[in-house]
Design an enzyme around this catalytic site. Structure first.
Site, PDB file in Angstrom:
ATOM      1  N   SER A 197      -2.342   1.103  -4.639  1.00  0.00           N
ATOM      2  CA  SER A 197      -2.919   2.099  -3.738  1.00  0.00           C
ATOM      3  C   SER A 197      -4.351   2.460  -4.094  1.00  0.00           C
ATOM      4  O   SER A 197      -4.724   2.501  -5.264  1.00  0.00           O
ATOM      5  CB  SER A 197      -2.055   3.370  -3.767  1.00  0.00           C
ATOM      6  OG  SER A 197      -2.654   4.418  -3.042  1.00  0.00           O
ATOM      7  N   GLY A 198      -5.130   2.757  -3.059  1.00  0.00           N
ATOM      8  CA  GLY A 198      -6.453   3.322  -3.262  1.00  0.00           C
ATOM      9  C   GLY A 198      -6.361   4.826  -3.449  1.00  0.00           C
ATOM     10  O   GLY A 198      -7.374   5.503  -3.573  1.00  0.00           O
ATOM     11  N   LYS A 248      -7.018  -4.662  -5.103  1.00  0.00           N
ATOM     12  CA  LYS A 248      -5.706  -4.999  -4.558  1.00  0.00           C
ATOM     13  C   LYS A 248      -5.511  -6.516  -4.545  1.00  0.00           C
ATOM     14  O   LYS A 248      -4.419  -7.012  -4.829  1.00  0.00           O
ATOM     15  CB  LYS A 248      -5.547  -4.420  -3.150  1.00  0.00           C
ATOM     16  CG  LYS A 248      -5.474  -2.894  -3.131  1.00  0.00           C
ATOM     17  CD  LYS A 248      -5.087  -2.352  -1.774  1.00  0.00           C
ATOM     18  CE  LYS A 248      -4.929  -0.835  -1.811  1.00  0.00           C
ATOM     19  NZ  LYS A 248      -4.326  -0.272  -0.601  1.00  0.00           N
ATOM     20  N   ARG A 275     -14.941  12.297  -0.934  1.00  0.00           N
ATOM     21  CA  ARG A 275     -13.764  13.125  -0.639  1.00  0.00           C
ATOM     22  C   ARG A 275     -13.241  13.827  -1.893  1.00  0.00           C
ATOM     23  O   ARG A 275     -12.906  15.013  -1.852  1.00  0.00           O
ATOM     24  CB  ARG A 275     -12.661  12.271  -0.008  1.00  0.00           C
ATOM     25  CG  ARG A 275     -12.945  11.866   1.419  1.00  0.00           C
ATOM     26  CD  ARG A 275     -11.870  10.947   1.960  1.00  0.00           C
ATOM     27  NE  ARG A 275     -11.900   9.637   1.308  1.00  0.00           N
ATOM     28  CZ  ARG A 275     -10.931   8.738   1.396  1.00  0.00           C
ATOM     29  NH1 ARG A 275      -9.835   9.008   2.075  1.00  0.00           N
ATOM     30  NH2 ARG A 275     -11.047   7.565   0.787  1.00  0.00           N
ATOM     31  N   ASP A 310       0.867  -1.177   0.000  1.00  0.00           N
ATOM     32  CA  ASP A 310       0.000   0.000   0.000  1.00  0.00           C
ATOM     33  C   ASP A 310       0.905   1.229   0.000  1.00  0.00           C
ATOM     34  O   ASP A 310       2.100   1.134   0.314  1.00  0.00           O
ATOM     35  CB  ASP A 310      -0.875  -0.046   1.256  1.00  0.00           C
ATOM     36  CG  ASP A 310      -1.679   1.216   1.474  1.00  0.00           C
ATOM     37  OD1 ASP A 310      -2.300   1.687   0.506  1.00  0.00           O
ATOM     38  OD2 ASP A 310      -1.682   1.731   2.608  1.00  0.00           O
ATOM     39  N   ASP A 361      -2.029  -0.653   5.943  1.00  0.00           N
ATOM     40  CA  ASP A 361      -2.491  -0.176   7.253  1.00  0.00           C
ATOM     41  C   ASP A 361      -3.991  -0.005   7.351  1.00  0.00           C
ATOM     42  O   ASP A 361      -4.530   0.147   8.444  1.00  0.00           O
ATOM     43  CB  ASP A 361      -1.837   1.172   7.572  1.00  0.00           C
ATOM     44  CG  ASP A 361      -2.433   2.302   6.744  1.00  0.00           C
ATOM     45  OD1 ASP A 361      -2.958   3.267   7.327  1.00  0.00           O
ATOM     46  OD2 ASP A 361      -2.401   2.210   5.496  1.00  0.00           O
ATOM     47  N   ASP A 373      -0.329   5.052   0.937  1.00  0.00           N
ATOM     48  CA  ASP A 373      -0.636   6.046   1.962  1.00  0.00           C
ATOM     49  C   ASP A 373      -0.503   5.472   3.369  1.00  0.00           C
ATOM     50  O   ASP A 373      -1.071   4.425   3.679  1.00  0.00           O
ATOM     51  CB  ASP A 373      -2.048   6.594   1.761  1.00  0.00           C
ATOM     52  CG  ASP A 373      -2.186   7.369   0.463  1.00  0.00           C
ATOM     53  OD1 ASP A 373      -1.547   8.420   0.338  1.00  0.00           O
ATOM     54  OD2 ASP A 373      -2.910   6.902  -0.438  1.00  0.00           O
ATOM     55  N   GLU A 398      -1.526  10.666   4.067  1.00  0.00           N
ATOM     56  CA  GLU A 398      -2.633  10.282   3.194  1.00  0.00           C
ATOM     57  C   GLU A 398      -2.723  11.388   2.146  1.00  0.00           C
ATOM     58  O   GLU A 398      -3.022  12.543   2.466  1.00  0.00           O
ATOM     59  CB  GLU A 398      -3.949  10.178   3.983  1.00  0.00           C
ATOM     60  CG  GLU A 398      -3.979   9.076   5.021  1.00  0.00           C
ATOM     61  CD  GLU A 398      -4.186   7.692   4.408  1.00  0.00           C
ATOM     62  OE1 GLU A 398      -4.766   7.602   3.297  1.00  0.00           O
ATOM     63  OE2 GLU A 398      -3.758   6.698   5.036  1.00  0.00           O
TER      64      GLU A 398
END
Length: 292
Positions: A172-173, A217, A128, A83, A240, A85, A92
């Site tokens: 990554s998201g 992922k 967001r 990952d 995380d 962030d 982030e």
């Protein structure tokens, strides 16, 4: 089945005393202690995973010591799946962009809840990103230059695994505008993330579909291992947040690094004090073997 117990602590303030390691080795009937880094990391073999592992792990956490117990066979991995962030970087990215847009507190609240598994990741990301509408594209470069810092140990982790024939993938998201830069700086072989949509030099407040989240992922784990001709058991995965749990649980070795409480509750291996070099120690690398 023979297992290996690895003890490690924070490199910045090592607190692993030989007496503590020897006491645990003796209590568990372990073999000779091999120090991977003085006062920072060591390992020893045990006949099997001790029945009181969970309680001992909890006791050692109070001493700021991490504990990992795993089968000795197959712990040296051929691929890193990470990952970005709060894992390979200390921030982030969307929160940093939101600060620039003046909506930082609102976005940080949503991010925290999403990463702890309280909100649907895809919906939370859409919400967001919508708050970033109208932000100049040039802000991305400014954030990368002034707000983003790499997680300690990341460069050594990627370099060492690649130096020994391993493959490194960043999944990554977050956003490709950031994963591209981070992957290049740290030496990853490839990266995957979401794409922020931009029109006329400003963010539209939308993200390209389909959104890369938890299932994507896992799909990356499946696709990359198949392409490389290796097994999922050959992978060490680290993250995380809640959307990392799928790949953490599927990989041969999955590590929750300084993770959210809900992630720690479901992950087999947890690192709360060590940095990213912990992923090298638990594979058996000594500090003197780290590449830079």
């Amino acid at each position: 089945m023979s297992h290996v117990v690895t003890l490690l602590t924070a490199p910045s303030a090592p607190s692993l005393e030989p007496a503590a390691a020897e006491a645990l080795r003796n209590a568990w009937g372990g073999g000779a202690i091999h120090w991977l880094a003085p006062d920072e990391a060591c390992e020893f073999e045990v006949p099997g995973c001790p029945v009181n592992l969970a309680q001992v792990w909890q006791d050692l956490q109070a001493l700021k010591i991490d504990l990992v117990c795993q089968p000795a066979e197959g712990r040296l991995k051929r691929m890193l799946l990470a990952d970005m962030d709060s894992t390979m970087i200390q921030q982030e990215c969307i929160d940093e962009l939101a600060d620039e847009a003046g909506v930082g507190e609102r976005v940080k609240e949503i991010t925290a809840r999403a990463m702890n598994g309280e909100l649907d990741f895809e919906g939370a990301l859409i919400e967001r990103v919508s708050l970033l509408k109208g932000l100049p594209e040039a802000v991305i470069a400014r954030v990368l230059a002034s707000r983003i810092s790499h997680m300690p140990g990341g460069r050594e982790l990627v370099a060492t695994m690649r130096a020994t024939g391993g493959y490194a993938a960043l999944v990554s998201g977050g956003f490709t505008a950031f994963t591209g830069a981070v992957a290049e700086a740290l030496g990853f072989d490839e990266h995957r993330a979401n794409m922020l949509l931009i029109d006329g030099g400003t963010l539209t407040g939308e993200v390209a579909q389909p959104i890369l989240g938890r299932e994507a992922k896992v799909a990356a784990l499946e696709e990359i291992t198949r392409r490389l001709g290796i097994n999922e058991s050959d992978v060490i995965a680290v993250g995380d947040g809640a959307n990392d749990l799928g790949m953490i649980q599927r990989a041969g070795t999955g590590v929750a690094l300084h993770a959210k409480p809900s992630v720690q509750a479901e992950a087999e291996h947890r690192i709360n004090f060590g940095d990213l070099t912990a992923l090298l120690y638990i594979q058996g690398y000594a500090k003197t073997e780290f590449a830079a």
